[in-house]
Design an enzyme around this catalytic site. Structure first.
Site, PDB file in Angstrom:
ATOM      1  N   ASP A 108     -14.271  -6.526  -4.823  1.00  0.00           N
ATOM      2  CA  ASP A 108     -14.147  -6.999  -3.161  1.00  0.00           C
ATOM      3  C   ASP A 108     -15.496  -7.332  -3.209  1.00  0.00           C
ATOM      4  OD1 ASP A 108     -11.885  -4.960  -3.454  1.00  0.00           O
ATOM      5  OD2 ASP A 108     -12.731  -3.216  -2.533  1.00  0.00           O
ATOM      6  N   ASP A 157       1.333  -1.691  -0.248  1.00  0.00           N
ATOM      7  CA  ASP A 157      -0.181  -0.367  -0.213  1.00  0.00           C
ATOM      8  C   ASP A 157       1.120   1.341  -0.403  1.00  0.00           C
ATOM      9  OD1 ASP A 157      -1.929  -1.480   0.093  1.00  0.00           O
ATOM     10  OD2 ASP A 157      -3.050  -0.892   1.955  1.00  0.00           O
TER      11      ASP A 157
END
Lengths: 215, 257
Positions: free
Chosen positions: B131, B12
């Site tokens: 997701d 990230d």
């Protein structure tokens, strides 16, 4: 200084392959270009490409680079990569049939939709994506320092099927054994992406940079 | 022997810095994405995925520089996700040296974007990130739906149908994250992974929930994933990518060693 021309004909991103060549050969020896004069003047030529075959051939014909590639294939070390490998054959099944350059006799075929792992019922996905083994079928200067069976990074849905085994420098198993590397005289062409295949990929590029074009 | 299952560490990145604390013992700057990527490359990562979580748009350009630098010295496939909303975003990342881009929210709001992207750049570089969250009640047949905004907003879209639709539109790969498992370290949602993997004919990357090396094995053998993505188990230095590969190989999974 010996120079390497990477042919830019609008098919895909050449950043990675240029960076990888700069890494093994030095920045000032690598040229990404669509200019005929620059490609003619280079000591060795890389013919890359990602995308659809019809677009590839149309672009080569529009720019006249098809003739220049034919000329290069007769005269100096040339490395075909991915779509640039497939375009060397006579024709591809892609886009309902596309005539290609005809430098190496044979066809480009699509992996069958019901592809299964050899000797099992496991369905294989298309595209063939990831690190697979490249089994060398004949000695070649570009294999120097690279063990047979080394893994390289692939991503493709079509594969080369040369008419004669003499053109097959390596095979890879994916449901079938397909020709992952083909060669003819001063032309060497790979289905995988050496620029994305870590150590062995860089070794292959380095070998190409030092190759005199003799098989 | 044949195609290896892939291990993909995920980083990230916020405004050019690695977040969620990478904690290698011997790293000079754990926040430097280039250094972390180099480390994973040395450990034998098969690919690296960067998730750009930069909130402010004026810092977007920092991700481009990160990709440029990594691509100049790490010669394995690089995927960039996060903030990919239009064709220009894809072109910018590919020109910087990314090999694939992950499209997530933009696909949900405008599915045609995936089609346009695949036609323009080729399916091989279009990863659709999904997701998903379980929506079936206990005892009911399992069902998952697509969620956006980090799993907070339901869309009412069935996850399996969505995956198939995205492949029809030209997705070359599916990055599947279980929002129920993400961050839990309880392992992948194996039923979800298997359902999606068997429903589509492109590779599926399992993501969300890895807490130990057996979870990676389960994702491949039970989830039928083609690749496994993990962040924290590698970042904290508990295991190297090499450890993970050796463990998978011992369990009979084909990996690139």
């Amino acid at each position: 200084m010996a120079s390497i021309a990477i042919i830019d004909y609008g098919m895909g991103n050449l950043h990675s392959i240029a960076k990888a060549f700069e890494h093994v050969a030095g920045k000032d020896r690598v040229l990404v270009t669509s200019e005929h004069a620059a490609i003619r003047a280079a000591d060795r030529v890389v013919f890359p490409g990602v995308g659809a075959m019809r677009d590839c051939m149309a672009e080569l014909q529009r720019s006249g680079l098809d003739q220049l590639i034919l000329e290069t294939a007769r005269s100096k070390p040339m490395l075909g990569v991915c779509l640039g490998m497939q375009a060397l054959l006579d024709a591809s099944e892609e886009n309902r049939g596309t005539d290609c350059l005809g430098i190496i006799p044979g066809q480009v075929l699509r992996f069958p939709a019901d592809l299964k792992e050899a000797g099992s019922d496991t369905r294989l996905k298309i595209p063939h994506m990831g690190w697979n083994q490249v089994e060398q079928q004949q000695p070649h200067p570009l294999w120097r320092g690279i063990p047979s069976g080394s893994r390289f990074y692939f991503v493709h849905s079509y594969y080369a099927a040369p008419r004669e085994n003499a053109y097959v420098a390596a095979t890879t198993p994916y449901g079938i054994e397909f020709a992952s590397v083909i060669e003819r005289d001063n032309v060497f062409a790979v289905q995988f992406h050496p620029e994305k295949s870590q150590h062995e990929g860089l070794a292959l590029l380095s070998n190409f940079v030092g190759w005199d074009g003799e098989p | 022997m044949g195609l290896a299952k892939r291990i993909i560490p995920c980083l990230d990145v916020d405004a050019g810095r690695v977040v969620k604390g990478v904690q290698f013992v011997d790293i000079r700057d754990a926040g430097d994405p280039v250094e972390v990527a180099r480390r994973y490359d040395e450990q034998g990562a098969d690919e690296i995925t960067f998730l750009d979580i930069t909130a402010s748009s004026d810092q977007r350009e920092t991700m481009v520089h990160v990709v440029e630098q990594v691509a100049g010295e790490v010669f394995i496939p690089l995927t960039v996700g996060g903030g990919i909303r239009e064709v220009a975003d894809i072109r910018r990342m590919l020109n910087a040296g990314a090999d694939k881009v992950g499209i997530n929210t933009a696909a949900v709001f405008n599915p045609e974007f995936v089609r346009e992207a695949a036609e323009r750049f080729g399916s091989q570089c279009i990863v659709v990130a999904i997701d998903a969250k379980q929506v079936s009640a206990p005892g009911e047949a399992l069902r998952w739906e697509i969620f956006t905004h980090g799993g907070r907003k339901p869309t009412g879209i069935d996850a399996i149908e969505w995956a198939q639709r995205m492949v029809d539109y030209g997705a070359g790969e599916i990055l599947l994250t279980s929002m129920d498992r993400d961050g839990t370290r309880d392992g992948f949602d194996l039923a979800l992974t298997r359902s999606i993997s068997e429903a589509v004919n492109v590779p599926v990357i399992a993501s969300g929930g890895v807490g130990n090396l057996d979870h990676l094995v389960d994702g491949i053998l039970e989830g039928r994933a083609d690749a496994v993505l993990a962040a924290s188990i590698f970042h904290f230095g508990e295991f190297t990518v090499g450890d993970a590969k050796r463990h998978m190989a011992e369990r009979g999974i084909e990996v690139r060693l």
